[in-house]
Write a protein that holds these residues in place. Structure first.
Motif, PDB file in Angstrom:
ATOM      1  N   TYR A  83       4.145   8.590   6.690  1.00 18.98           N
ATOM      2  CA  TYR A  83       3.593   7.397   6.015  1.00 18.98           C
ATOM      3  C   TYR A  83       2.597   7.841   4.936  1.00 18.98           C
ATOM      4  O   TYR A  83       1.651   8.582   5.225  1.00 18.98           O
ATOM      5  CB  TYR A  83       2.899   6.529   7.069  1.00 18.98           C
ATOM      6  CG  TYR A  83       2.421   5.195   6.557  1.00 18.98           C
ATOM      7  CD1 TYR A  83       3.189   4.049   6.724  1.00 18.98           C
ATOM      8  CD2 TYR A  83       1.192   5.074   5.903  1.00 18.98           C
ATOM      9  CE1 TYR A  83       2.756   2.813   6.250  1.00 18.98           C
ATOM     10  CE2 TYR A  83       0.752   3.844   5.428  1.00 18.98           C
ATOM     11  CZ  TYR A  83       1.543   2.720   5.609  1.00 18.98           C
ATOM     12  OH  TYR A  83       1.111   1.503   5.146  1.00 18.98           O
ATOM     13  N   PHE A 139     -12.544   3.559   8.500  1.00 15.14           N
ATOM     14  CA  PHE A 139     -11.754   4.425   9.386  1.00 15.14           C
ATOM     15  C   PHE A 139     -12.546   5.681   9.756  1.00 15.14           C
ATOM     16  O   PHE A 139     -12.551   6.125  10.897  1.00 15.14           O
ATOM     17  CB  PHE A 139     -10.450   4.862   8.698  1.00 15.14           C
ATOM     18  CG  PHE A 139      -9.375   3.803   8.622  1.00 15.14           C
ATOM     19  CD1 PHE A 139      -8.987   3.098   9.751  1.00 15.14           C
ATOM     20  CD2 PHE A 139      -8.731   3.530   7.422  1.00 15.14           C
ATOM     21  CE1 PHE A 139      -7.982   2.136   9.690  1.00 15.14           C
ATOM     22  CE2 PHE A 139      -7.730   2.570   7.351  1.00 15.14           C
ATOM     23  CZ  PHE A 139      -7.350   1.872   8.483  1.00 15.14           C
ATOM     24  N   ALA A 151       6.413 -10.911  15.505  1.00 14.45           N
ATOM     25  CA  ALA A 151       7.043 -10.100  14.451  1.00 14.45           C
ATOM     26  C   ALA A 151       8.217  -9.320  15.048  1.00 14.45           C
ATOM     27  O   ALA A 151       8.254  -8.094  15.007  1.00 14.45           O
ATOM     28  CB  ALA A 151       6.024  -9.134  13.826  1.00 14.45           C
ATOM     29  N   TYR A 169       0.790  -1.237   0.000  1.00  7.25           N
ATOM     30  CA  TYR A 169       0.000   0.000   0.000  1.00  7.25           C
ATOM     31  C   TYR A 169       0.826   1.293   0.000  1.00  7.25           C
ATOM     32  O   TYR A 169       0.458   2.243  -0.702  1.00  7.25           O
ATOM     33  CB  TYR A 169      -1.000  -0.007   1.162  1.00  7.25           C
ATOM     34  CG  TYR A 169      -2.150  -0.964   0.937  1.00  7.25           C
ATOM     35  CD1 TYR A 169      -2.965  -0.849  -0.189  1.00  7.25           C
ATOM     36  CD2 TYR A 169      -2.432  -1.987   1.828  1.00  7.25           C
ATOM     37  CE1 TYR A 169      -4.017  -1.732  -0.416  1.00  7.25           C
ATOM     38  CE2 TYR A 169      -3.483  -2.871   1.614  1.00  7.25           C
ATOM     39  CZ  TYR A 169      -4.273  -2.736   0.492  1.00  7.25           C
ATOM     40  OH  TYR A 169      -5.312  -3.603   0.264  1.00  7.25           O
ATOM     41  N   TYR A 204       1.538  -7.773  17.238  1.00  7.35           N
ATOM     42  CA  TYR A 204       1.733  -9.186  16.876  1.00  7.35           C
ATOM     43  C   TYR A 204       2.991  -9.670  17.590  1.00  7.35           C
ATOM     44  O   TYR A 204       4.078  -9.117  17.384  1.00  7.35           O
ATOM     45  CB  TYR A 204       1.888  -9.278  15.351  1.00  7.35           C
ATOM     46  CG  TYR A 204       2.095 -10.662  14.802  1.00  7.35           C
ATOM     47  CD1 TYR A 204       1.171 -11.665  15.042  1.00  7.35           C
ATOM     48  CD2 TYR A 204       3.205 -10.957  14.015  1.00  7.35           C
ATOM     49  CE1 TYR A 204       1.356 -12.939  14.514  1.00  7.35           C
ATOM     50  CE2 TYR A 204       3.400 -12.225  13.481  1.00  7.35           C
ATOM     51  CZ  TYR A 204       2.463 -13.206  13.737  1.00  7.35           C
ATOM     52  OH  TYR A 204       2.649 -14.453  13.215  1.00  7.35           O
ATOM     53  N   TYR A 261     -12.494  -8.724   4.119  1.00  3.82           N
ATOM     54  CA  TYR A 261     -11.480  -7.742   3.703  1.00  3.82           C
ATOM     55  C   TYR A 261     -12.219  -6.560   3.104  1.00  3.82           C
ATOM     56  O   TYR A 261     -13.288  -6.734   2.526  1.00  3.82           O
ATOM     57  CB  TYR A 261     -10.552  -8.351   2.639  1.00  3.82           C
ATOM     58  CG  TYR A 261      -9.269  -7.588   2.450  1.00  3.82           C
ATOM     59  CD1 TYR A 261      -8.171  -7.829   3.266  1.00  3.82           C
ATOM     60  CD2 TYR A 261      -9.145  -6.604   1.468  1.00  3.82           C
ATOM     61  CE1 TYR A 261      -6.987  -7.120   3.118  1.00  3.82           C
ATOM     62  CE2 TYR A 261      -7.954  -5.886   1.312  1.00  3.82           C
ATOM     63  CZ  TYR A 261      -6.882  -6.157   2.141  1.00  3.82           C
ATOM     64  OH  TYR A 261      -5.707  -5.455   1.987  1.00  3.82           O
ATOM     65  N   GLY A 269      -4.667  -6.077  10.648  1.00  2.00           N
ATOM     66  CA  GLY A 269      -3.658  -5.919   9.594  1.00  2.00           C
ATOM     67  C   GLY A 269      -4.178  -6.525   8.301  1.00  2.00           C
ATOM     68  O   GLY A 269      -5.342  -6.915   8.203  1.00  2.00           O
ATOM     69  N   ALA A 328       2.913  -1.096  10.493  1.00  2.00           N
ATOM     70  CA  ALA A 328       3.389   0.250  10.171  1.00  2.00           C
ATOM     71  C   ALA A 328       2.268   1.200   9.768  1.00  2.00           C
ATOM     72  O   ALA A 328       2.331   2.406  10.053  1.00  2.00           O
ATOM     73  CB  ALA A 328       4.405   0.149   9.044  1.00  2.00           C
ATOM     74  N   SER A 329       1.229   0.677   9.117  1.00  2.00           N
ATOM     75  CA  SER A 329       0.159   1.564   8.639  1.00  2.00           C
ATOM     76  C   SER A 329      -0.514   2.318   9.788  1.00  2.00           C
ATOM     77  O   SER A 329      -1.049   3.410   9.591  1.00  2.00           O
ATOM     78  CB  SER A 329      -0.894   0.765   7.874  1.00  2.00           C
ATOM     79  OG  SER A 329      -1.502  -0.172   8.747  1.00  2.00           O
ATOM     80  N   ASN A 340       6.290   0.215  17.231  1.00  2.00           N
ATOM     81  CA  ASN A 340       5.255   1.108  16.664  1.00  2.00           C
ATOM     82  C   ASN A 340       4.215   1.444  17.731  1.00  2.00           C
ATOM     83  O   ASN A 340       3.810   2.605  17.891  1.00  2.00           O
ATOM     84  CB  ASN A 340       4.524   0.435  15.493  1.00  2.00           C
ATOM     85  CG  ASN A 340       5.422   0.139  14.309  1.00  2.00           C
ATOM     86  OD1 ASN A 340       6.485   0.729  14.171  1.00  2.00           O
ATOM     87  ND2 ASN A 340       5.001  -0.786  13.454  1.00  2.00           N
ATOM     88  N   ARG A 342      -3.129   6.357   0.731  1.00  2.00           N
ATOM     89  CA  ARG A 342      -3.738   6.132  -0.589  1.00  2.00           C
ATOM     90  C   ARG A 342      -4.901   7.092  -0.811  1.00  2.00           C
ATOM     91  O   ARG A 342      -5.633   7.403   0.137  1.00  2.00           O
ATOM     92  CB  ARG A 342      -4.305   4.709  -0.665  1.00  2.00           C
ATOM     93  CG  ARG A 342      -3.294   3.633  -0.657  1.00  2.00           C
ATOM     94  CD  ARG A 342      -3.963   2.292  -0.462  1.00  2.00           C
ATOM     95  NE  ARG A 342      -4.167   1.973   0.934  1.00  2.00           N
ATOM     96  CZ  ARG A 342      -5.090   1.150   1.392  1.00  2.00           C
ATOM     97  NH1 ARG A 342      -5.940   0.582   0.563  1.00  2.00           N
ATOM     98  NH2 ARG A 342      -5.196   0.878   2.677  1.00  2.00           N
TER      99      ARG A 342
END
Ligand SMILES: CC(=O)N[C@H]1[C@@H](OP(=O)(O)OP(=O)(O)OC[C@H]2O[C@@H](n3ccc(=O)[nH]c3=O)[C@H](O)[C@@H]2O)O[C@H](CO)[C@@H](O)[C@@H]1O
Length: 372
Positions: A159, A256, A289, A15, A286, A247, A191, A268-269, A296, A162
């Protein structure tokens, strides 16, 4: 400008690059996207109508002895495939935003001007390796600077968001999901691939949760069948408050914009999309990871924009935390303000500018030694 994007693995690698391409507009007409064989990037990139090629890729760090030779072989095959693509496509600039697939391309294309965007505060192993070959490294927050040598050209851009996420009004977004305008809305997501422990905790407490708020639940594809079975057990009088999806593509912006609070992983998003929407968060990093998501989450929590919950204790802590936050709207409001203060709405434009600058530095076409 001939731009080659190399990114993939999960949505988190894809993304940011799509957002940068959108900011480049017409200048990004000559784009080739190289992703990994079998990664989730293929569908997302073809959906955006960008030419796509796949090469073999695999991680080698932390891989067991049995798997290691196979992965090294894939890395070598990936580097050879990357060289063939570079020779045929002759790009002026390379853009990397994440995923193991970038490693063979960064090796094969090390003489070509390149931008590495590091979405997480701490660079992952693959991005760390790619950034050694990069001409410019862009990062989401100033905190990332100390992970790179002082001699490197590191630029804090924020960041990139889109375009399809932008422009939703709260009322319009709530109507999109058939939500009541007055009652609070909780958005749940794990995520780009979903998160089993978050899904389980939400399903365990679903009835109590629906008495507190309306819920948009993005489950990920894996848990979708299980969630669908559970929907039948939601009391009839509460079913209209529960909106589950495997999804969301373009409508993720509406989700959002409609929400008062989000329960999610700390990919990261979250450092860019949540600030953009001023959306306070309960973050559940998570646990497998490495430290990336914990770092973050710590950043957003220290800035009083989020609270962090431990994945292992989520089933016990989730409900009391939600009850506490929804019964203190003023605190939620303060978190929203703190979250909004971290927004960097011009990140995509800044990243597009960096690409233009690199393209201008590109040697005359067809002179990249390593790929001839
Ligand atoms: C388990 C794992 O290794 N996760 C990593 C992965 O997460 P992941 O791939 O989940 O990446 P992020 O959380 O950064 O981003 C998820 C993206 O998917 C989008 N989205 C999600 C659900 C949906 O239905 N629709 C949709 O569009 C979100 O808006 C967001 O843009 O890459 C991130 C970026 O390197 C890392 O920070 C994470 O640690």
């Amino acid at each position: 400008m001939r731009l080659l994007v190399c990114a993939g693995g999960t949505g988190g690698g894809v993304y940011p690059a799509l957002a940068i391409l959108q900011a480049l507009g017409n200048e990004a007409e000559n784009v080739l996207w190289v992703g990994s064989e079998g990664g989730m990037e293929r569908d997302l990139v073809l959906r955006a109508q960008i030419p796509f090629e796949a090469i073999p890729a695999a991680g080698v760090h932390g891989v067991g002895w049995r798997q290691l030779p196979r992965n090294i072989l894939r890395l070598i095959r990936g580097t050879l495939a990357a060289r063939r693509i570079l020779r045929a496509y002759q790009p002026d600039v390379l853009l990397f935003t994440g995923g193991y697939v970038g490693v063979p391309m960064a090796i094969a294309g090390r003489s070509i001007p390149s931008l590495v965007f590091v979405p997480d505060i701490e660079p992952g192993l693959a991005l760390n390796l790619m950034s050694r070959f990069a001409h410019t490294i862009a990062v989401t927050t100033p905190r990332s600077r100390h992970y790179f040598p002082a001699a490197k050209n590191v630029v804090v851009t924020g960041y990139p968001i889109r375009t399809e996420l932008i422009g939703w009004q709260r009322n319009q977004a709530r109507q999109r999901f058939g939500l009541d305008e007055e009652k609070p809305v909780l958005l749940v997501m794990g995520g780009s691939k979903g998160a089993r422990s978050i899904n389980r905790a939400v399903l365990t407490h679903l009835e109590a949760l629906l008495n507190l708020a309306q819920v948009i639940h993005i489950t990920g594809q894996t848990d979708w069948p299980e969630v669908q079975q559970q929907i039948a057990h939601v009391p009839i009088n509460l079913q209209h408050r529960y909106h589950a999806f495997p999804y969301l593509h373009e409508d993720i912006g509406a989700a959002f914009a409609a929400a008062d609070l989000i329960l999610c992983r700390a990919g990261a998003s979250t450092l860019g999309e949540l600030p953009f929407f001023g959306l306070p968060a309960i973050l559940v990093p998570y646990p497998y990871a490495w430290r990336y998501q914990a770092i973050n989450a710590a950043y957003l929590t220290e800035n009083r924009a989020a609270v962090t919950l431990d994945d292992a204790k989520l089933s016990e802590t989730l409900l009391p935390t939600l009850q506490d936050l929804f019964s203190h709207p003023q605190r939620l409001q303060q978190m929203a303000t703190a979250m909004r203060a971290l927004a960097t709405p011009d990140a995509a434009t800044k990243l597009a500018d960096l690409i233009r600058t690199l393209a201008a530095q590109s040697p005359a076409p067809r002179k990249h030694k390593e790929v001839q």
